[in-house]
Scaffold this active site. Structure first.
Site, PDB file in Angstrom:
ATOM      1  N   ASP A  45     -11.709 -24.714 -22.474  1.00 46.99           N
ATOM      2  CA  ASP A  45     -12.052 -26.219 -22.018  1.00 46.99           C
ATOM      3  C   ASP A  45     -13.320 -26.877 -22.229  1.00 46.99           C
ATOM      4  OD1 ASP A  45      -9.436 -25.947 -20.898  1.00 46.99           O
ATOM      5  OD2 ASP A  45     -10.029 -25.291 -19.093  1.00 46.99           O
ATOM      6  N   TYR A  69     -13.778 -12.639 -20.565  1.00 46.69           N
ATOM      7  CA  TYR A  69     -14.686 -13.561 -20.234  1.00 46.69           C
ATOM      8  C   TYR A  69     -15.687 -13.229 -19.148  1.00 46.69           C
ATOM      9  CZ  TYR A  69     -11.679 -17.485 -21.934  1.00 46.69           C
ATOM     10  OH  TYR A  69     -11.076 -18.202 -22.608  1.00 46.69           O
TER      11      TYR A  69
END
Length: 288
Positions: A66, A127
């Protein structure tokens, strides 16, 4: 060319790209209709320029990040005409380095093995989310990559809460739902460590992620860590299966895609086919 396909058209070569970027000034990975600056757009434009091509060759990526999210170990692929690849392959990496802005770097360009698909062949993505609870705030040199949480955080409580989220679940409560897409994921790892510099670092690893999933999970665990919610709360939200307005989606700048994992070369095609199957949980109702 359809870069999502496992089949490479005759006369083309599939090339794997390993890259990283600072997400601060990007509107995410994917190209957008209104012309915002994106990582995909920057690389495709640079590739077209340095190869003197009239056509844009579309990238397929392991994980669409994003706006504001960083990547250290992103992977993508692109299908290029074999003649173009042969002509430019020796100097392509250096030429792209000279063309691209300094907030995106490509580290390697290699002909991909048979069956490789950057998105569908991946077996996990890892992540990291970084937070500081230091009363003085964030080190100015790290401010673009670390979130400041203005409450002291109990790491043990956050790890205890995280244990209830690991495994295969429907993460609808922690995802922004997309039409026709499943929210079932296998969360392989979710744990916090406090580094020597005091920064709390979450490792979040799953076979895949749905939209806003990592930042929603982190937001829920921070509420546990600062004492606003009990340890059991994130698990109860997961079990409820619906978005909870109390789950805060934390800001993107603390999040970095660290690494993408792939199986052995001979298993790439099979993994890609498997990943395309829409999943359901064991015991879930099927359609008539």
């Amino acid at each position: 060319m359809d870069g999502v396909s496992d089949e490479v058209a005759d006369g083309f070569v599939r090339v794997r790209l390993d890259l990283s970027y600072d997400g601060k000034d990007f509107s995410g990975w994917a190209k957008q209709a209104r012309g915002q600056r994106t990582v995909q757009g920057e690389i495709e434009d640079a590739l077209r320029t340095v190869t003197r091509s009239t056509e844009t060759y579309e990238l397929t990526v392991a994980g669409r990040t994003d706006a504001g999210v960083h990547a250290r170990g992103q992977v993508a692929h692109v299908d290029l005409p074999a003649a173009l690849w042969e002509e430019h392959r020796e100097k392509l990496l250096r030429r792209l380095a000279g063309r691209l802005a300094h907030d995106v770097r490509i580290w390697s360009l290699e002909e991909a093995p048979a069956g490789f698909n950057a998105r569908f062949s991946a077996i996990w993505r890892r992540y990291a989310y970084r937070v500081t609870d230091h009363p003085g705030g964030v080190d100015p040199l790290l401010r673009g990559h670390v979130l400041w949480h203005d409450w002291t955080l109990d790491m043990d409580a956050m790890n205890a809460a995280a244990e209830h989220l690991v495994g295969e679940h429907d993460f609808a409560a922690y995802c922004k739902k997309r039409e026709g897409a499943t929210t079932i994921r296998t969360l392989q790892e979710l744990r916090w460590e406090r580094r020597s510099d005091g920064i709390l670092e979450a490792t979040v690893k799953a076979d895949a992620f749905c939209h806003n999933m990592v930042r929603s999970l982190v937001g829920a665990l921070l509420f546990v860590g600062d004492g606003h919610r009990p340890v059991e709360w994130p698990g109860k939200v997961l079990a409820a299966g619906v978005r909870d307005s109390a789950v805060h989606v934390v800001r993107p700048h603390g999040l970095t895609l660290e690494e993408v994992g792939y199986p052995a070369d001979e298993l790439l095609a099979a993994r890609s086919r498997e990943a395309r199957n829409k999943r359901s949980l064991p015991g879930s109702a099927g359609c008539c």
